[in-house]
Enzyme design. Structure first.
Site, mmCIF file in Angstrom:
data_model
loop_
_atom_site.group_PDB
_atom_site.id
_atom_site.type_symbol
_atom_site.label_atom_id
_atom_site.label_comp_id
_atom_site.label_asym_id
_atom_site.label_seq_id
_atom_site.Cartn_x
_atom_site.Cartn_y
_atom_site.Cartn_z
ATOM 1 N N ASP A 1 -9.990 -18.023 30.539
ATOM 2 C CA ASP A 1 -9.135 -17.950 29.356
ATOM 3 C C ASP A 1 -8.962 -19.369 28.815
ATOM 4 O OD1 ASP A 1 -7.255 -16.735 27.499
ATOM 5 O OD2 ASP A 1 -5.663 -17.692 28.653
ATOM 6 N N SER A 2 -8.494 -19.475 27.574
ATOM 7 C CA SER A 2 -8.222 -20.784 27.002
ATOM 8 C C SER A 2 -7.080 -21.482 27.743
ATOM 9 C CB SER A 2 -7.845 -20.633 25.535
ATOM 10 O OG SER A 2 -6.710 -19.808 25.407
ATOM 11 N N TYR B 1 -7.532 -21.936 21.736
ATOM 12 C CA TYR B 1 -8.812 -21.697 21.069
ATOM 13 C C TYR B 1 -8.622 -21.039 19.698
ATOM 14 C CZ TYR B 1 -11.510 -22.330 25.462
ATOM 15 O OH TYR B 1 -12.108 -22.818 26.599
ATOM 16 N N GLY B 2 -7.492 -20.356 19.510
ATOM 17 C CA GLY B 2 -7.313 -19.420 18.385
ATOM 18 C C GLY B 2 -7.456 -20.017 17.005
ATOM 19 N N CYS C 1 -9.889 -13.712 27.101
ATOM 20 C CA CYS C 1 -9.351 -14.418 25.938
ATOM 21 C C CYS C 1 -9.988 -13.743 24.732
ATOM 22 C CB CYS C 1 -9.756 -15.890 26.022
ATOM 23 S SG CYS C 1 -9.479 -16.841 24.506
ATOM 24 N N ASN C 2 -9.165 -13.270 23.831
ATOM 25 C CA ASN C 2 -9.704 -12.551 22.675
ATOM 26 C C ASN C 2 -10.578 -13.456 21.813
ATOM 27 O OD1 ASN C 2 -8.366 -9.635 22.160
ATOM 28 N ND2 ASN C 2 -7.015 -10.906 23.371
ATOM 29 N N THR C 3 -10.113 -14.683 21.554
ATOM 30 C CA THR C 3 -10.872 -15.576 20.683
ATOM 31 C C THR C 3 -12.237 -15.890 21.293
ATOM 32 O OG1 THR C 3 -8.753 -16.549 20.024
ATOM 33 C CG2 THR C 3 -10.743 -17.705 19.352
ATOM 34 N N GLU D 1 5.316 -19.378 24.563
ATOM 35 C CA GLU D 1 5.278 -20.540 25.463
ATOM 36 C C GLU D 1 6.606 -21.287 25.484
ATOM 37 O OE1 GLU D 1 1.601 -22.758 25.129
ATOM 38 O OE2 GLU D 1 0.700 -21.098 26.257
ATOM 39 N N CYS E 1 -4.264 -10.511 21.752
ATOM 40 C CA CYS E 1 -4.108 -11.871 22.290
ATOM 41 C C CYS E 1 -3.353 -11.712 23.604
ATOM 42 C CB CYS E 1 -3.315 -12.735 21.310
ATOM 43 S SG CYS E 1 -2.874 -14.350 21.980
ATOM 44 N N THR E 2 -3.818 -12.402 24.634
ATOM 45 C CA THR E 2 -3.267 -12.181 25.980
ATOM 46 C C THR E 2 -1.797 -12.562 26.120
ATOM 47 O OG1 THR E 2 -4.182 -14.317 26.599
ATOM 48 C CG2 THR E 2 -5.441 -12.373 27.228
ATOM 49 N N HIS E 3 -1.274 -13.374 25.183
ATOM 50 C CA HIS E 3 0.145 -13.735 25.270
ATOM 51 C C HIS E 3 1.061 -12.603 24.773
ATOM 52 C CE1 HIS E 3 -1.071 -17.891 25.912
ATOM 53 N NE2 HIS E 3 0.175 -18.256 26.034
#
Lengths: 283, 283
Positions: free
Chosen positions: A11-12, A43-44, A74-76, A153, A185-187
Site C-alpha cells: 500500500d502507499s 499516491y492518490g 491500494c486503490n490508486t 489520519e 480507498c483503504t482509509h
C-alpha cells in the site's frame, strides 16, 4: 512455487492494513509480508507514471521476500499499475478494484452505483469500466474525496468537520439516487459510520478489502498455493516493512489488528531497481 | 563563482512558490531554478532521516544547475536538513526558519510567540530554539496544524470548515495570549485572512517567506554575488523542475506569480545520488 511462502501485500502507507485484517480473518494460516510506502505516501494525488514506478520498485522488493502472490491493497496503485505489474511477473497479482466492482454489481438493484476515492482513482474511471463490463446499463457516478484521508489520519473519525465534508462530497451521489457506494480507498472504512449516516441507510456500502481477501483465497486454492503449515507464534507469521520510520505503522497496526506488532522494518525502497527494457510502458 | 548563475530554491511541493514570489519582488533580476518534490510530497509528516535524504538528492540536482546559492523554501526541510546540507556544500544555503524567527523576535512586545507548522517542524522545536537564542525569556508555543495543507490544496481558502479547524488549532495559542504568530509552513500565507481573523487583530502574523528573500539579498550582496545582467524575457529567467508530472505546479504557479509559467520540467530525483561517506550523519 513454495506453498508455504508468504503473500506480499503493499500500500502507499498504512491504510492497506485494513486489507491485511480481512486476509487474516479469512485465511488465518497464511504468512504475510506487508510493505507500506510511508516515505512517499500519498499516491492518490500523483501521476500514473510516478505511481507505476513506485509499484515496480515495490514488486522488486517483494521478490526478494520470495512471495507466492501479491495483493495491491491500494486503490490508486491498482488503478495505475496492476495491469503492468501483473504482466511483468509470473505470480498472481490481485488488486482491490475488480473485487470491489463485483460486489457492487451484485448488490445494486437500481443500477446506480457511486464510487468515492482519491483523485487518481476517480479520474481513471477504472471502477466504472469494470462495472460496465459486468453490466453495460449500470450508471456509475464517481466523486474524488481528497480530504477524507487527512481527516482519518488526524483522527477525526467521529467529528462534525468530517460530517460536513462528507455532506459536501456525497451530495451529488445522493441526488443521483445511487443505491450502492464503493469505498474506493483503504482509509474510508475507518469513517464508515459517517459515510453511512450521510449517504443514508438505503445505500449499500461496499468495502473492497473484504472481497479482495475472498478473491485471494480463491486464487490460492485454484493455484494450489494454500499454506499447509500452521504457526503457533502469530508475531513471526507477519512481517511489516516501511520506507519511512516504523513508529507510525506500529501505532496504526496496533489500533486495527487484533494482536500487537512488535517490530516493523525500514528499507530504502529507492534501491530496488528494475529492468526498464522489460517494461512495456515507458516512463 | 559566477554571479550571473541562478539561485536554487526547493520545496517539498508547490508551496515554496510563495518564497519565489518574494524573491522576485525583492531581487527581480536574479535567475531562479526551482525544484518541487511533487512525487514525494508532503515532507511534514515524515522522519528526519527521510527528509534529509531527499534534501541531499535535491542538492545534487541543484549542483547540476550550477546554482550560486540555495534557498530551502520548506520549513520541514529547513528543520531537518539545513544544518547538514550547509556543511556539505561551499555555496550559501538559506533556510526559512532563522529569518522567520528574527522577524518574530523584533515584532513581539509581550515575549509570547506562537508557531504553527507541520508535525515535523513543530516537533523539532527549531523555531523555539532560534527564538530563545535571541532572547532567552521568550515563551514559545508551538502547534502542529496537519489539516491546513490539505485544506489549502483542496481550495478551501475562504470556507467555514477551514474556519472551524483554525479555531481548534489556534485555541490554545489564543488562551496563552501570544502577540506574534509565525506561519511556519509555506502553504499557510494562502489562508492568512482566516488565520488573522481567528487569532485576532492584536496578533502580528509573521510570514518567513518575505524575510527569507531579504536575507537572500543580503547574503548575495555580502558575497558579491548579485546578478549584473538583466533579462528582458522573464520566462527564460525562471526554470521550474518537479519530480511528478508538471501540470499541477503550472496551475499553482500561475495562480501565485504575476506572470505565466509556460513550462515545467519533470526529472527523476531518485537518480541523484550522493556520497554517503562525505555525510556526517548516517542514514
Amino acid at each position: 512455487m513454495d506453498r508455504n511462502a508468504p503473500v506480499g501485500v503493499f500500500d502507499s502507507g498504512v491504510g492497506g492494513m485494513t486489507v491485511v485484517r480481512e486476509i487474516i480473518r479469512q485465511i488465518p494460516d497464511e504468512r504475510i509480508v506487508y510493505f507500506g510506502d510511508t516515505a512517499r505516501v500519498p499516491y492518490g494525488s500523483k501521476s500514473k507514471e510516478t505511481v507505476l514506478h513506485y509499484a515496480r520498485q515495490i514488486m522488486e522488493f517483494l521478490k526478494t521476500q520470495k512471495v507466492k502472490a501479491v495483493v495491491v491493497a491500494c486503490n490508486t496503485a491498482t488503478v495505475y499499475a496492476l495491469e503492468e505489474i501483473s504482466r511483468e511477473t509470473d505470480i498472481p497479482v490481485i488488486g482491490v478494484v475488480e473485487p470491489g466492482a463485483r460486489v457492487a454489481a451484485a448488490a445494486t438493484k437500481n443500477g446506480r452505483i457511486g464510487v468515492i476515492g482519491t483523485e487518481g482513482t476517480i479520474k481513471s474511471g477504472l471502477y466504472a469500466s469494470y462495472l460496465k463490463q459486468l453490466n453495460s446499463s449500470f450508471e456509475v457516478i464517481g466523486k474524488a474525496c481528497p480530504l477524507f484521508v487527512p481527516l482519518v489520519e488526524e483522527g477525526l473519525w467521529h467529528d462534525s468537520v468530517t460530517d460536513e465534508i462528507a455532506r459536501r462530497y456525497l451530495k451529488e451521489l445522493k441526488e443521483k439516487e445511487i443505491d450502492t457506494l464503493i469505498m474506493g480507498c483503504t482509509h474510508y472504512p475507518l469513517i464508515r459510520s459517517t459515510i453511512k449516516r450521510t449517504i443514508g441507510d438505503g445505500v449499500s456500502l461496499v468495502n473492497p478489502a473484504y472481497e479482495t481477501a475472498v478473491q485471494l483465497r480463491r486464487v490460492l486454492e485454484w493455484e494450489d498455493l494454500i499454506r499447509e503449515e500452521h504457526s503457533d507464534n502469530i508475531a513471526s507469521q507477519y512481517e511489516f516493512y516501511v520506507s519511512d520510520s516504523p513508529e507510525k505503522i506500529q501505532k496504526f497496526a496496533n489500533s486495527i489488528l487484533s494482536f500487537e506488532i512488535h517490530q516493523a522494518h525500514q528499507i530504502n525502497i529507492e534501491e530496488y531497481t528494475y529492468d526498464d527494457d522489460r517494461c512495456t510502458d515507458n516512463h
